[in-house]
Enzyme design. Structure first.
Site, PDB file in Angstrom:
ATOM      1  CE1 TYR A 158      -6.627  -8.949   0.456  1.00 25.12           C
ATOM      2  CE2 TYR A 158      -7.916 -10.937   0.926  1.00 25.12           C
ATOM      3  CZ  TYR A 158      -7.484  -9.965   0.039  1.00 25.12           C
ATOM      4  OH  TYR A 158      -7.919  -9.991  -1.264  1.00 25.12           O
TER       5      TYR A 158
ATOM      6  CG  ASP B  11      -1.926  -1.098   1.231  1.00 25.53           C
ATOM      7  OD1 ASP B  11      -2.213  -1.616   0.132  1.00 25.53           O
ATOM      8  OD2 ASP B  11      -2.434  -1.445   2.311  1.00 25.53           O
TER       9      ASP B  11
END
Ligand SMILES: [Zn+2]
Ligand SMILES: [Zn+2]
Length: 435
Positions: free
Chosen positions: A381, A244
C-alpha cells in the site's frame, strides 16, 4: 480365439457393414479406417473358408442402420451450422466434434459383441463418428482438430438430425496507459438503478439516466472497437489489477485482456485496432495488442505482479535534503509491515501484511513537496507507506521524517510479473496462414 475366428463370428452375425465390422477390432493395425479394416477382415474370412466374396451395403447394416455411410453428410451439416443464421460466417482455426449417438445403435453394438463373444478391444460407435466426421470437417474448412480448447465445438445429435455449434470466446491482450484522473478501469453500473438508467419510470437522477456512475472507462474506450472488429456478441475486460480512479497509469502500461464472446472474426488486424483505439481518444492509449490464448485471462488476473509508482508528496513541516535522502535510503529495499489500511478496513478483514519495497528514490521540489518513485512488491500500500496510516505501516516516510506526509497525486508507471513476464509466448496465438 484368433482374430480370424472373432471376425468370422461377427460376419456370421450379419449383415454388418465394413465399418461396424472393423470397429470391433479398432485396436489392431494402426493407420487404417475401420471400413478398410473391416473389408480386409471380411476378405480374409472368405479366403480362409474358400467362400465367394459378398459385399454388405452400409444401408443393410443392422448395427449402425446405415449411419456409417453418412460421415460426409454430417460434416457438411456441421460446417453449415456456422453460417445458417443469415449472419456472416464464423471463422475458426481449430475444432472438435462430439456425437450424441442414438441409444438404439449403442444397444445394437453391445448385442453384436455379446453374440460374437467379443470381450475386449474395439472402439465405441460414437468415437468413430467423432473422428470420421471431424476429419472431413478439417478437410472441408482447412482447420485443425484441438481436443483441449477448440475455437468451435460441434455437437452432432444424430437422432435429432441437428448440429449445435458452440463458438468459444476469442482474446486480445495488450497494455494500456490511462492519462485521465477521472475515469475508472471498467464500466461502473449505477447502484441506484442497477445500470438501467431509470427509477420508478423516471430517468435516474443519480446517474443522469445513463446507467453508469462514470460516462467513460478504460473498458468503454478500448473494448467496443475490438468487439466490432471480431464481430462478437459481447465482451469482458480483464485487467492485471487496477489503479484508483484518480491515479494515472503511465510508463509501460498495465496488461489487460479483452474477451469477446461468439466472435465471427477471430483473427482481426491488431495493428489496425491499436491505431483505431489510439486515434479515438486522448484519455487512454493501448500498446502491444496481440491475439491471445484463453489462458491469458487467468495469467493476467493471477500472475504475481510488482508495481512501480510515482507519488507527489506534501509535508506538514519543512524537510531538508539530508533528512529526506536519509529517509529514502531507509525505505530503499526495506521490508514493510502494514496493518490493513484504515481506508479499506471496513471492507477487508484486518491483518498484517509484509511486503518488500524493492527500490525507493525521489527528489525534493521545495521544503514541503517531493516526488517519490517506489518499485514495490504486489500488494504494497503506497499511500500508507508515505503517511504511516497513524502508525499502522512501519517503516514509513512520515515515521522516518517525523512529520505528517500526504500523497497528493499517485501514478502507476509499470506493472510487471514478479518472476516471469506477462508476455510469455505460450499465451499468444498467431492468425493461421491464408487458407
Ligand atoms: Zn454399420
Ligand atoms: Zn442510475
Amino acid at each position: 480365439m484368433s482374430l480370424l475366428e472373432d471376425a468370422r463370428a461377427v460376419v456370421e452375425n450379419g449383415p454388418v457393414c465394413d465399418a461396424c465390422l472393423g470397429r470391433q477390432f479398432a485396436d489392431r493395425s494402426f493407420g487404417l479406417t475401420n471400413a478398410e479394416r473391416g473389408a480386409a477382415l471380411r476378405v480374409s474370412v472368405e479366403l480362409d473358408d474358400d467362400e465367394p466374396h459378398e459385399d454388405v451395403a452400409t444401408d443393410d447394416c443392422w448395427v449402425c442402420e446405415g449411419l456409417c455411410a453418412t460421415f460426409d453428410e454430417w460434416a457438411e451439416r456441421a460446417v453449415a451450422a456456422l453460417s445458417g443464421d443469415g449472419e456472416s460466417d464464423v471463422d475458426f482455426a481449430t475444432y472438435q466434434v462430439g456425437t450424441r449417438a442414438p441409444p438404439l445403435v449403442e444397444e445394437n453394438e453391445a448385442l453384436l459383441r455379446e453374440s460374437a463373444g467379443l470381450t475386449e478391444g474395439g472402439e465405441p460407435f460414437k468415437s468413430e463418428f467423432n473422428r470420421e466426421v471431424g476429419k472431413r470437417v478439417g478437410e472441408l474448412t482447412g482447420t485443425d482438430v484441438d481436443f483441449e480448447r477448440p475455437d468451435v465445438l460441434f455437437v452432432l445429435d444424430i437422432d435429432d438430425e441437428s448440429v449445435d455449434a458452440q463458438v468459444n470466446p476469442a482474446f486480445v491482450y495488450g497494455r494500456y496507459r490511462k492519462r485521465s484522473r477521472e475515469i475508472p478501469q471498467t464500466e461502473w453500473p449505477c447502484r441506484e438503478c442497477n445500470g438501467t438508467g431509470r427509477r420508478g419510470g423516471e430517468p435516474c437522477i443519480h446517474c443522469d439516466g445513463t446507467g453508469y456512475m462514470y460516462e467513460e472507462s478504460v473498458e468503454q474506450l478500448v473494448s467496443p472497437p475490438i468487439l466490432r472488429a471480431m464481430e462478437g456478441d459481447d465482451s469482458s475486460f480483464h485487467g492485471a489489477g487496477r489503479e484508483d480512479i484518480d491515479a494515472k497509469m503511465l510508463g509501460t502500461g498495465r496488461p489487460f485482456v479483452v474477451e469477446v464472446k461468439h466472435p465471427r472474426d477471430r483473427f482481426p488486424d491488431v495493428d489496425a485496432l491499436e491505431a483505431e483505439i489510439n486515434e479515438s481518444t486522448e484519455k487512454v492509449e493501448v500498446e502491444g495488442l496481440r491475439l491471445a490464448a484463453y489462458d491469458m485471462v487467468e495469467r493476467v488476473k493471477e500472475l504475481d505482479a510488482s508495481k512501480t509508482y510515482r507519488a507527489r508528496v506534501a509535508f506538514d513541516e519543512p524537510v531538508d535534503e539530508t533528512e529526506f535522502e536519509a529517509a529514502l535510503a531507509e525505505l530503499d529495499g526495506a521490508t514493510i509491515e502494514q496493518d490493513t489500511p484504515k481506508r479499506v478496513s471496513h471492507r477487508r478483514a484486518a491483518k498484517t501484511r509484509v511486503r518488500e519495497a524493492y527500490a525507493v528514490s525521489g527528489e525534493l521540489e521545495d521544503e514541503t513537496h517531493a516526488t517519490v518513485e517506489i518499485h514495490g512488491e504486489g500488494g504494497l500500500y503506497i499511500k500508507e507507506l508515505v503517511s504511516s496510516d497513524e502508525g499502522w505501516t512501519t517503516p514509513s516516510l512520515a515515521g522516518l521524517l517525523g512529520t505528517p506526509c500526504h500523497v497528493t497525486e499517485l501514478d502507476v508507471l509499470a506493472v510487471e510479473g514478479e518472476a516471469e513476464s506477462f508476455e510469455d509466448p505460450d499465451y499468444f496465438r498467431e492468425a493461421p496462414a491464408e487458407r
